[in-house]
Scaffold this motif. Structure first.
Motif, mmCIF file in Angstrom:
data_model
loop_
_atom_site.group_PDB
_atom_site.id
_atom_site.type_symbol
_atom_site.label_atom_id
_atom_site.label_comp_id
_atom_site.label_asym_id
_atom_site.label_seq_id
_atom_site.Cartn_x
_atom_site.Cartn_y
_atom_site.Cartn_z
ATOM 1 N N VAL A 123 0.844 -1.197 0.000
ATOM 2 C CA VAL A 123 0.000 0.000 0.000
ATOM 3 C C VAL A 123 0.879 1.247 0.000
ATOM 4 C CG1 VAL A 123 -1.765 1.307 1.230
ATOM 5 C CG2 VAL A 123 -1.823 -1.178 1.290
ATOM 6 N N ARG A 124 0.565 2.172 -0.898
ATOM 7 C CA ARG A 124 1.245 3.472 -0.915
ATOM 8 C C ARG A 124 0.286 4.489 -0.317
ATOM 9 N NH1 ARG A 124 4.164 5.464 -6.068
ATOM 10 N NH2 ARG A 124 5.859 4.562 -4.897
ATOM 11 N N ARG A 125 0.705 5.108 0.785
ATOM 12 C CA ARG A 125 -0.115 6.127 1.432
ATOM 13 C C ARG A 125 0.460 7.494 1.120
ATOM 14 N NH1 ARG A 125 0.221 1.798 4.751
ATOM 15 N NH2 ARG A 125 -1.766 0.885 5.368
ATOM 16 N N MET A 126 -0.407 8.409 0.716
ATOM 17 C CA MET A 126 0.029 9.754 0.368
ATOM 18 C C MET A 126 -0.769 10.757 1.197
ATOM 19 S SD MET A 126 0.350 11.642 -3.346
ATOM 20 C CE MET A 126 -1.291 11.232 -3.871
ATOM 21 N N LEU A 127 -0.059 11.504 2.009
ATOM 22 C CA LEU A 127 -0.638 12.569 2.820
ATOM 23 C C LEU A 127 -0.381 13.870 2.080
ATOM 24 C CD1 LEU A 127 -1.847 13.610 5.534
ATOM 25 C CD2 LEU A 127 0.515 13.787 6.336
ATOM 26 N N ILE A 128 -1.442 14.610 1.768
ATOM 27 C CA ILE A 128 -1.306 15.872 1.038
ATOM 28 C C ILE A 128 -1.603 17.014 1.998
ATOM 29 C CG2 ILE A 128 -2.078 17.237 -0.932
ATOM 30 C CD1 ILE A 128 -3.049 14.546 -2.146
ATOM 31 N N MET A 129 -0.644 17.946 2.110
ATOM 32 C CA MET A 129 -0.775 19.048 3.058
ATOM 33 C C MET A 129 -0.605 20.384 2.352
ATOM 34 S SD MET A 129 1.431 17.436 6.173
ATOM 35 C CE MET A 129 0.860 18.635 7.356
ATOM 36 N N ASP A 130 -1.286 21.397 2.865
ATOM 37 C CA ASP A 130 -1.129 22.764 2.382
ATOM 38 C C ASP A 130 0.230 23.262 2.879
ATOM 39 O OD1 ASP A 130 -1.128 25.720 2.616
ATOM 40 O OD2 ASP A 130 -3.177 25.523 1.863
ATOM 41 N N PRO A 131 1.142 23.658 1.978
ATOM 42 C CA PRO A 131 2.476 24.075 2.412
ATOM 43 C C PRO A 131 2.490 25.362 3.227
ATOM 44 C CG PRO A 131 2.233 24.447 0.062
ATOM 45 C CD PRO A 131 0.995 23.736 0.522
ATOM 46 N N GLY A 132 1.492 26.200 3.075
ATOM 47 C CA GLY A 132 1.456 27.462 3.803
ATOM 48 C C GLY A 132 0.924 27.350 5.216
ATOM 49 N N THR A 133 -0.108 26.508 5.386
ATOM 50 C CA THR A 133 -0.757 26.414 6.697
ATOM 51 C C THR A 133 -0.487 25.103 7.422
ATOM 52 O OG1 THR A 133 -2.779 25.408 5.815
ATOM 53 C CG2 THR A 133 -2.667 27.826 5.839
ATOM 54 N N GLY A 134 -0.062 24.081 6.667
ATOM 55 C CA GLY A 134 0.153 22.768 7.274
ATOM 56 C C GLY A 134 -1.132 21.963 7.401
ATOM 57 N N ALA A 135 -2.234 22.518 6.906
ATOM 58 C CA ALA A 135 -3.516 21.813 6.979
ATOM 59 C C ALA A 135 -3.489 20.576 6.082
ATOM 60 C CB ALA A 135 -4.655 22.729 6.551
ATOM 61 N N VAL A 136 -4.107 19.505 6.560
ATOM 62 C CA VAL A 136 -4.215 18.289 5.765
ATOM 63 C C VAL A 136 -5.298 18.491 4.710
ATOM 64 C CG1 VAL A 136 -4.792 15.840 5.802
ATOM 65 C CG2 VAL A 136 -3.424 16.820 7.645
ATOM 66 N N LEU A 137 -4.922 18.282 3.444
ATOM 67 C CA LEU A 137 -5.876 18.405 2.346
ATOM 68 C C LEU A 137 -6.453 17.048 1.974
ATOM 69 C CD1 LEU A 137 -3.929 20.854 0.014
ATOM 70 C CD2 LEU A 137 -5.708 21.396 1.681
ATOM 71 N N GLY A 138 -5.678 15.994 2.166
ATOM 72 C CA GLY A 138 -6.173 14.681 1.809
ATOM 73 C C GLY A 138 -5.232 13.577 2.227
ATOM 74 N N LEU A 139 -5.784 12.374 2.310
ATOM 75 C CA LEU A 139 -5.022 11.172 2.599
ATOM 76 C C LEU A 139 -5.525 10.109 1.636
ATOM 77 C CD1 LEU A 139 -3.010 9.595 4.333
ATOM 78 C CD2 LEU A 139 -4.884 9.100 5.906
ATOM 79 N N GLU A 140 -4.615 9.545 0.868
ATOM 80 C CA GLU A 140 -5.000 8.598 -0.173
ATOM 81 C C GLU A 140 -4.160 7.334 -0.038
ATOM 82 O OE1 GLU A 140 -4.168 9.039 -4.747
ATOM 83 O OE2 GLU A 140 -5.818 10.359 -4.146
ATOM 84 N N SER A 141 -4.802 6.191 -0.145
ATOM 85 C CA SER A 141 -4.101 4.910 -0.119
ATOM 86 C C SER A 141 -4.290 4.239 -1.465
ATOM 87 C CB SER A 141 -4.660 4.010 0.984
ATOM 88 O OG SER A 141 -4.476 4.594 2.250
ATOM 89 N N THR A 142 -3.187 3.827 -2.092
ATOM 90 C CA THR A 142 -3.223 3.156 -3.388
ATOM 91 C C THR A 142 -2.633 1.769 -3.235
ATOM 92 O OG1 THR A 142 -2.916 5.284 -4.495
ATOM 93 C CG2 THR A 142 -2.516 3.320 -5.810
ATOM 94 N N ILE A 143 -3.353 0.769 -3.735
ATOM 95 C CA ILE A 143 -2.884 -0.609 -3.670
ATOM 96 C C ILE A 143 -1.768 -0.794 -4.695
ATOM 97 C CG2 ILE A 143 -3.567 -3.032 -3.907
ATOM 98 C CD1 ILE A 143 -4.934 -1.435 -1.572
ATOM 99 N N THR A 144 -0.604 -1.309 -4.244
ATOM 100 C CA THR A 144 0.521 -1.516 -5.156
ATOM 101 C C THR A 144 0.747 -2.994 -5.456
ATOM 102 O OG1 THR A 144 2.083 -1.483 -3.311
ATOM 103 C CG2 THR A 144 1.685 0.604 -4.456
ATOM 104 N N GLU A 145 0.065 -3.873 -4.727
ATOM 105 C CA GLU A 145 0.128 -5.311 -4.981
ATOM 106 C C GLU A 145 -1.293 -5.850 -4.916
ATOM 107 O OE1 GLU A 145 2.732 -7.159 -2.153
ATOM 108 O OE2 GLU A 145 4.349 -5.745 -2.557
#
Length: 59
Positions: free
Chosen positions: A24-46
């Motif tokens: 599983v590849r987990r990607m945490l996306i954050m706003d670089p200016g505020t540090g707020a979490v914009l999203g969390l996505e999990s992608t199956i790699t196997e």
């Protein structure tokens, strides 16, 4: 591991932080200016046929 600059599924620009572990590849996306979490996505790699999960599936 930092993934770099990305645009999330809602069109917002942010910084991605990526972790690959156990099929599983987990990607945490954050706003670089505020540090707020914009999203969390999990992608199956196997694929996981026992659960009907294919490689590339996003949760």
């Amino acid at each position: 591991m930092t993934g770099g600059r990305v645009t999330d599924r809602l069109g917002r620009r942010g910084l991605a932080h990526v972790n690959d572990a156990r099929g599983v590849r987990r990607m945490l996306i954050m706003d670089p200016g505020t540090g707020a979490v914009l999203g969390l996505e999990s992608t199956i790699t196997e694929p996981e046929p026992a659960f009907g999960v294919e490689e590339g599936g996003v949760m």
